[in-house]
Design a protein around this motif. Structure first.
Motif, PDB file in Angstrom:
ATOM      1  N   LEU A 186     -48.058  28.912  57.853  1.00  0.00           N
ATOM      2  CA  LEU A 186     -48.431  30.024  57.635  1.00  0.00           C
ATOM      3  C   LEU A 186     -49.490  30.449  58.188  1.00  0.00           C
ATOM      4  N   LYS A 187     -50.331  29.435  59.398  1.00  0.00           N
ATOM      5  CA  LYS A 187     -51.516  29.409  59.579  1.00  0.00           C
ATOM      6  C   LYS A 187     -51.827  30.750  59.810  1.00  0.00           C
ATOM      7  N   SER A 188     -50.615  31.709  60.738  1.00  0.00           N
ATOM      8  CA  SER A 188     -50.957  32.869  61.470  1.00  0.00           C
ATOM      9  C   SER A 188     -50.952  33.475  60.904  1.00  0.00           C
ATOM     10  N   ILE A 189     -50.415  33.656  59.735  1.00  0.00           N
ATOM     11  CA  ILE A 189     -50.796  34.830  58.760  1.00  0.00           C
ATOM     12  C   ILE A 189     -51.722  34.799  57.415  1.00  0.00           C
ATOM     13  N   GLY A 190     -52.424  35.415  57.322  1.00  0.00           N
ATOM     14  CA  GLY A 190     -53.793  35.454  56.471  1.00  0.00           C
ATOM     15  C   GLY A 190     -53.366  35.181  54.937  1.00  0.00           C
ATOM     16  N   MET A 191     -52.423  36.467  54.794  1.00  0.00           N
ATOM     17  CA  MET A 191     -52.209  37.101  53.037  1.00  0.00           C
ATOM     18  C   MET A 191     -50.619  36.932  53.486  1.00  0.00           C
ATOM     19  N   VAL A 192     -49.929  35.738  52.167  1.00  0.00           N
ATOM     20  CA  VAL A 192     -48.388  36.081  51.816  1.00  0.00           C
ATOM     21  C   VAL A 192     -48.689  37.343  50.660  1.00  0.00           C
ATOM     22  N   CYS A 193     -47.436  37.630  50.890  1.00  0.00           N
ATOM     23  CA  CYS A 193     -46.989  38.750  49.254  1.00  0.00           C
ATOM     24  C   CYS A 193     -45.730  38.161  49.174  1.00  0.00           C
ATOM     25  N   PHE A 194     -46.049  38.609  47.353  1.00  0.00           N
ATOM     26  CA  PHE A 194     -44.487  38.391  46.980  1.00  0.00           C
ATOM     27  C   PHE A 194     -44.605  39.564  46.072  1.00  0.00           C
ATOM     28  N   GLN A 195     -42.956  40.113  46.049  1.00  0.00           N
ATOM     29  CA  GLN A 195     -42.769  41.348  45.471  1.00  0.00           C
ATOM     30  C   GLN A 195     -41.629  41.205  44.432  1.00  0.00           C
ATOM     31  N   VAL A 196     -41.908  41.489  43.726  1.00  0.00           N
ATOM     32  CA  VAL A 196     -40.351  41.428  42.391  1.00  0.00           C
ATOM     33  C   VAL A 196     -40.071  42.988  41.733  1.00  0.00           C
ATOM     34  N   ALA A 197     -38.919  43.166  42.427  1.00  0.00           N
ATOM     35  CA  ALA A 197     -38.118  44.322  41.669  1.00  0.00           C
ATOM     36  C   ALA A 197     -37.273  44.389  40.827  1.00  0.00           C
ATOM     37  N   LEU A 198     -37.552  45.572  40.060  1.00  0.00           N
ATOM     38  CA  LEU A 198     -36.746  44.654  38.833  1.00  0.00           C
ATOM     39  C   LEU A 198     -35.983  46.416  38.902  1.00  0.00           C
ATOM     40  N   LEU A 199     -34.291  46.830  39.278  1.00  0.00           N
ATOM     41  CA  LEU A 199     -34.308  48.053  38.999  1.00  0.00           C
ATOM     42  C   LEU A 199     -32.941  47.721  38.117  1.00  0.00           C
ATOM     43  N   TYR A 200     -33.356  49.312  36.924  1.00  0.00           N
ATOM     44  CA  TYR A 200     -32.292  49.010  35.144  1.00  0.00           C
ATOM     45  C   TYR A 200     -31.954  50.173  34.917  1.00  0.00           C
ATOM     46  N   THR A 201     -31.239  50.295  34.606  1.00  0.00           N
ATOM     47  CA  THR A 201     -31.253  51.486  33.829  1.00  0.00           C
ATOM     48  C   THR A 201     -31.975  52.037  32.415  1.00  0.00           C
ATOM     49  N   SER A 202     -32.416  53.621  32.007  1.00  0.00           N
ATOM     50  CA  SER A 202     -33.468  53.277  30.888  1.00  0.00           C
ATOM     51  C   SER A 202     -32.663  53.011  30.038  1.00  0.00           C
ATOM     52  N   TYR A 203     -33.505  52.971  28.470  1.00  0.00           N
ATOM     53  CA  TYR A 203     -31.740  53.169  27.701  1.00  0.00           C
ATOM     54  C   TYR A 203     -31.913  54.360  27.400  1.00  0.00           C
ATOM     55  N   ARG A 253     -31.838  56.116  36.075  1.00  0.00           N
ATOM     56  CA  ARG A 253     -31.917  53.938  36.845  1.00  0.00           C
ATOM     57  C   ARG A 253     -33.818  54.220  37.373  1.00  0.00           C
ATOM     58  N   ARG A 254     -34.320  53.556  36.464  1.00  0.00           N
ATOM     59  CA  ARG A 254     -36.199  53.328  37.584  1.00  0.00           C
ATOM     60  C   ARG A 254     -35.887  51.614  38.448  1.00  0.00           C
ATOM     61  N   ILE A 255     -37.238  51.513  39.089  1.00  0.00           N
ATOM     62  CA  ILE A 255     -37.193  50.496  39.634  1.00  0.00           C
ATOM     63  C   ILE A 255     -38.399  50.416  39.434  1.00  0.00           C
ATOM     64  N   ARG A 256     -39.011  48.754  38.457  1.00  0.00           N
ATOM     65  CA  ARG A 256     -39.802  48.860  38.388  1.00  0.00           C
ATOM     66  C   ARG A 256     -40.310  47.369  39.298  1.00  0.00           C
ATOM     67  N   VAL A 257     -41.871  47.765  40.079  1.00  0.00           N
ATOM     68  CA  VAL A 257     -41.749  47.020  41.046  1.00  0.00           C
ATOM     69  C   VAL A 257     -43.192  45.902  41.256  1.00  0.00           C
ATOM     70  N   HIS A 258     -43.385  44.883  41.011  1.00  0.00           N
ATOM     71  CA  HIS A 258     -44.454  44.441  41.830  1.00  0.00           C
ATOM     72  C   HIS A 258     -44.845  43.353  42.232  1.00  0.00           C
ATOM     73  N   THR A 259     -46.023  43.411  42.913  1.00  0.00           N
ATOM     74  CA  THR A 259     -46.207  42.753  44.046  1.00  0.00           C
ATOM     75  C   THR A 259     -47.561  41.902  43.773  1.00  0.00           C
ATOM     76  N   LEU A 260     -47.729  41.067  44.480  1.00  0.00           N
ATOM     77  CA  LEU A 260     -48.808  39.914  43.884  1.00  0.00           C
ATOM     78  C   LEU A 260     -49.163  39.657  46.330  1.00  0.00           C
ATOM     79  N   ALA A 261     -50.915  39.512  45.982  1.00  0.00           N
ATOM     80  CA  ALA A 261     -50.950  38.569  47.253  1.00  0.00           C
ATOM     81  C   ALA A 261     -52.057  37.759  47.522  1.00  0.00           C
ATOM     82  N   LEU A 262     -51.787  36.550  48.182  1.00  0.00           N
ATOM     83  CA  LEU A 262     -52.403  35.689  48.037  1.00  0.00           C
ATOM     84  C   LEU A 262     -52.622  35.282  49.278  1.00  0.00           C
TER      85      LEU A 262
END
Lengths: 833, 161
Positions: A534-551, A555-564
């Protein structure tokens, strides 16, 4: 990557312990407490002594990551970058673990934050929602293997967050990368005014036409109004009509259940919460009771009374009525109320001792499979009839460690769970039995349908403590937020891949998790492996996308992103490691290991993690002048956490733990989100008798917050005159000594003297003076910070519950394991071999 | 071949002299079948990793193949043993032992098979399946070549007698 550390003369004040140019501190047996790892921003890199690598061997591997096969390591030269100018970083301050008396910090540990160029780290999500074990990612898998620590992320995607923490967006077009389908996030780069580059696959994408237009002002301009670019936790609404909320309750009415009074408590709570069940006008509900036969209830609104339909052929279950076995709540509300009021009376004299759980589950599957929903099972005995019947086995108290078997004995429930998961049906299990219920087998039905398992072995309607605990837990269960038909997709930057998944769900494809129900009290963890450099990539990211039906059917999508950031210097990676996240993921891996091989293996692996990690640190980063057993300050709690894990009910070899409670402890480890898991492993202990005004702080919003110091978890530090409060993540204990001053007992417990404190006190009287006001403020504060109910128990020093408190003092020797000091000595011996 | 020969009437000796050849021919054809099964197995694992197949379908298909494959290999080994070809029998024994061990350590399931949909998606498991697949493909290719050679030797021996 990160800018190279400046060599000298940065103009920032030197840290108080060592001045510039002094020789390296000797083994830090000076009794200084390790600094809290919340020091992150404003680090200074100062010139310090150059550590030389000592040769060492790669020890037996523990659980660390995908490298569980032995790696051959010759006397490795120092890894690239263990060179000058980094040793005075506070997190890398070497700590001689054997000599530090007070290893637990005085304030709760915070998660270390990543440091990204351009201040991007401010956009990272709340660490309790998404955090990583390493906040500086090693550049190659070779580096990762050297550390012998797992690289994983913990996610609590559906945590109850209000709108300021997770804004809800309803854009015309949801902007996603056209090749990897990542949602746009604060960490993308813009190539020009019309194009953006995805931070996970690095391909350019076009922006939609009206991306720049601010809909309020109608002006084209900068993009700062786009919330997706400023927040890493967002929720999108996609317009559509989806499934309604469906709740189905399966209740065991065999003799065990009636004798405990379960049915009465359940009906009462459900009656109360009937209006508060999350849902809209289309919400549906149904009830099924079972013992040796199945009893369906026809609740059609046209009837005047609910009608019971009994199916006795449990070998081949069929549905007695095509519809109206579960009905719309609003239309049939009166009938449902009548049913719930009459149910306890109907079965009050039931002497049937069989329980056909398997048949009841099959029936509910047949009933709900066109539509999906949530099935709640209240079981109070071993399912011993019909399909899925299980045999009685010894509950494990007297078994030797090799004979303890945590694997399921039948795959009936697992196969049924897979079928349910395909039809979007989730099953939550509540078990009420002190005798053997074969929890390892029946909890499979919840594990793979993203349900939760709750175990109440001592439940009885006459025991107020247990009844109240269950009632409050059930109330939260019925009224909390819920999502249906959900899938969770976890994406990461190219060069990394997802390796192992921990939690209650079914993995439908390499990065897609199928969750028929999303539950705000469950968390998940995923191990990551590094495939390319990963040396050439300065920053890595993770994205968690939760697609769900609310009560409400949206239809909703909750997205969380983390950069390291990525780092190729091992020392920087060690500095940014998150010891709590590491302990959390190692606990989950140990649960896996104990069901795939044996309990003894997983205990050994826990111990080996501490040993290997220290050995690797010594080999690669430590100077030869430090003692054998020194760890960087960021990892100094690792041995204590490993010991606490080994003493948990899940892994201890103590004879008093039944198979079912062991299984439930393992379920907790797999289910709980990271913060609660850490409290369960290593509780917070406060001295109530020392509470005074100095512990009260005023926060920015004018609220007062009580922050007393945390104590070490050992009886040595407890005085005989003190009163203590322990927060163990799932509840609170207050410990009262015989010799506690009478005023304290009066103020807090409202009784005259120690002997008058009732055995099972769960409620404190209203505060009458400053001291009790502070105590109750502290308790309220802790309760408010959790969404689930935290039961309180006052424990007397001579009472029957005292083991509950004493067993959690993990630094002491109890029947569950050795003391902290003995553990360190043992590890030290292994290190010097 | 000596044991079988004692049961056969003398008039068929002429035909039976080539029995070696027929045995090896049969075994070679079965080895080809095994080879195809392993290749299909590898293709399925690859499809699983690339999201073309979901774990439940993967397990249902592969579980049906497991016992036939082990059965055919067992049949080959027993046939070689009965006909007295010790060396080729010993050549198959390690794989036989591995099959038995593998089947005894399979996850708890009521149906036949080795694969459990809930455990299959861990990368550690898929790596194991791929590795096992490649090694067995190599072994089956090697055994195919060995049987081919033995068959040719048997043919030549029968023709020159």
């Amino acid at each position: 990557g990160l800018p190279p550390p400046p060599t000298s003369g940065q103009g920032l004040p030197p840290p108080p312990t060592s001045g510039q140019g002094l020789p390296p501190p000797p083994t830090s047996g000076q009794g200084l407490p390790p600094p809290p790892t919340s020091v992150h921003h404003g680090l200074t890199y100062q010139p310090g002594p150059v550590p030389t690598a000592t040769t060492g061997l790669a020890g037996p591997t523990g659980l660390a990551g995908p490298t569980s096969f032995a790696t051959q390591m010759a006397a490795a030269p120092p890894s690239g970058g263990v060179s000058s100018a980094h040793t005075s970083v506070p997190e890398l301050r070497p700590v001689n673990v054997m000599e530090v008396r007070n290893i637990l910090p005085a304030q709760p540990l915070e998660h270390p934050r990543a440091i990204l160029p351009g201040g991007l780290h401010d956009f990272n999500p709340d660490p309790s929602v998404l955090c990583s074990t390493m906040n500086a990612v090693p550049a190659t898998s070779g580096m990762l293997n050297k550390m012998k620590l797992p690289f994983a992320i913990h996610v609590h995607p559906f945590k109850d967050l209000d709108r300021s923490a997770c804004p809800v967006l309803h854009p015309r077009v949801i902007v996603r990368c056209r090749s990897c389908r990542t949602y746009i996030n604060p960490f993308v780069t813009f190539i020009d005014s019309r194009h953006w580059r995805c931070n996970l696959c690095f391909r350019p994408n076009a922006l939609p036409e009206d991306f720049d237009i601010n809909h309020q002002t109608g002006l084209r301009g900068d993009r700062s109004h786009r919330v997706e670019l400023k927040r890493s936790s967002v929720e999108y609404i996609a317009p559509s009509e989806y499934m309604p909320s469906v709740y189905y309750f399966l209740i065991d009415v065999s003799y065990n259940s009636i004798e405990r009074g379960l049915l009465g408590v359940f009906c009462r709570v459900l009656l109360d919460c009937l209006d508060k069940l999350p849902g809209d006008a289309r919400t549906m509900i149904g009830v099924l009771t079972y013992d040796s036969t199945l009893h369906f209830y026809n609740l059609q609104s046209a009837l005047s009374q609910p009608q019971m339909l009994v199916v006795s052929d449990i070998g081949d279950v069929f549905l007695p009525s095509p519809n109206s076995l579960f009905v719309n709540i609003k239309q049939s509300k009166e009938l449902i109320r009548t049913l719930l009021e009459d149910l306890p009376g109907m079965f009050a004299n039931n002497r049937n001792t069989s329980s056909a759980l398997g048949a009841a589950l099959q029936a509910s599957y047949k009933l709900l499979h066109p539509i999906g929903g949530r099935v709640t099972v209240l079981q109070s005995g071993l399912p011993n009839l019909g399909p899925g019947a299980l045999k009685f086995k010894d509950n494990g108290s007297a078994l030797k460690k090799d004979a303890i078997n945590m694997s399921p004995s039948s795959d009936f429930y697992k196969r049924l769970a897979l079928d349910c998961s395909a039809q979007q049906i989730a099953v939550d299990l509540f078990v009420f039995s002190g005798q053997f219920v074969d929890l390892p087998t029946i909890s499979c039905i919840s594990k793979f349908t993203s349900g939760q398992v709750s175990y109440h072995p001592n439940f009885h309607h006459s025991k107020a403590v247990e009844r109240e605990k269950f009632e409050k837990e059930f109330r939260r269960y019925l009224t909390r937020n819920i999502g249906y038909e959900a899938v969770m997709r976890i994406r990461c930057t190219e060069g990394m891949s997802l390796h192992t998944f921990h939690g209650n769900f079914f993995v439908r494809s390499t990065d897609l998790l199928s969750l028929p129900n999303v539950n705000p009290d469950l968390g998940y963890a995923i191990n990551i492996s590094i495939d390319e450099s990963l040396k050439s990539i300065g920053m890595v990211c993770f994205q968690v996308a939760l697609l769900y039906t609310s009560y409400r059917g949206e239809r909703r999508i909750r997205v969380h992103t983390l950069a390291l950031p990525v780092s190729d210097q091992l020392a920087q990676v060690y500095a940014r490691v998150d010891v709590q996240a590491i302990a959390g993921v190692i606990a989950k891996m140990a649960v896996d290991r104990s069901s795939s091989s044996s309990l003894g293996d997983s205990r050994e692996a826990l111990m080996n993690t501490a040993i290997d990690c220290t050995k690797m640190y010594r080999t690669h980063c430590a100077s030869s002048m430090q003692s054998n057993f020194s760890l960087p300050a960021s990892l100094s709690l690792l041995p204590l956490l490993m010991l606490s894990l080994m003493k948990l009910r899940a892994f201890t070899l103590s004879a008093s733990v039944s198979t079912d409670s062991r299984m439930q402890a393992m379920n907790f480890i797999k289910q709980l989100p990271l913060d609660h898991l850490m409290l369960y492993v290593c509780p917070h202990l406060y001295a109530l008798h020392d509470l005074s005004d100095k512990d009260v702080e005023s926060r920015d919003d004018g609220m007062e917050v009580v922050c007393p110091q945390l104590l070490q978890l050992t009886a040595e530090k407890l005085t005989r005159y003190g009163m203590y409060l322990m927060d163990y993540g799932l509840g609170l204990y207050i410990w009262v000594n015989k010799e506690t001053p009478q005023e304290l007992i009066q103020f807090v417990c409202g009784v005259q003297h120690f002997g008058a404190i009732p055995e099972n006190m769960t409620v404190l009287p209203a505060p009458t003076n400053t001291f009790s006001r502070m105590v109750s403020m502290l308790i309220k504060q802790i309760r408010r910070s959790r969404q689930h109910h935290m039961p309180l128990l006052v424990i007397r020093e001579d009472g029957p519950h005292r083991l509950l408190f004493i067993d959690r003092l993990s630094q002491d020797k109890t029947e569950r394991g050795t003391s902290y000091y003995e553990f360190l000595t043992h590890v030290n011996r292994q290190l010097t071999k | 071949i000596k044991t079988l020969q004692s049961f056969v009437p003398a008039c068929a000796i002429q035909w039976i002299m080539g029995l070696d050849f027929y045995v090896y021919l049969l075994v070679m054809i079965l080895a080809i079948a095994l080879l195809f099964m392993m290749v299909w197995h590898l293709i399925m694992v690859d499809e699983l990793k690339n999201d073309y197949r979901n774990p439940v379908d993967f397990c249902n298909t592969l579980n049906r193949l497991v016992l036939p494959e082990y059965g055919i290999h067992l049949f080959i080994a027993l046939l070689l043993l009965l006909c007295g070809f010790w060396i080729t029998f010993l050549f198959n024994v390690p794989l036989l032992a591995y099959h038995i061990w593998r089947y005894m350590h399979r996850p708890v399931m009521s149906g036949v098979g080795l694969y459990d949909p809930t455990e299959v998606m861990n990368q550690a498991q898929t790596v194991l399946y791929t590795r096992e697949g490649f090694i067995k493909v190599g072994f089956y290719v090697l055994s195919f070549l060995v049987y081919l050679y033995c068959m040719m030797v048997a043919l030549v021996t029968a023709l020159t007698q």
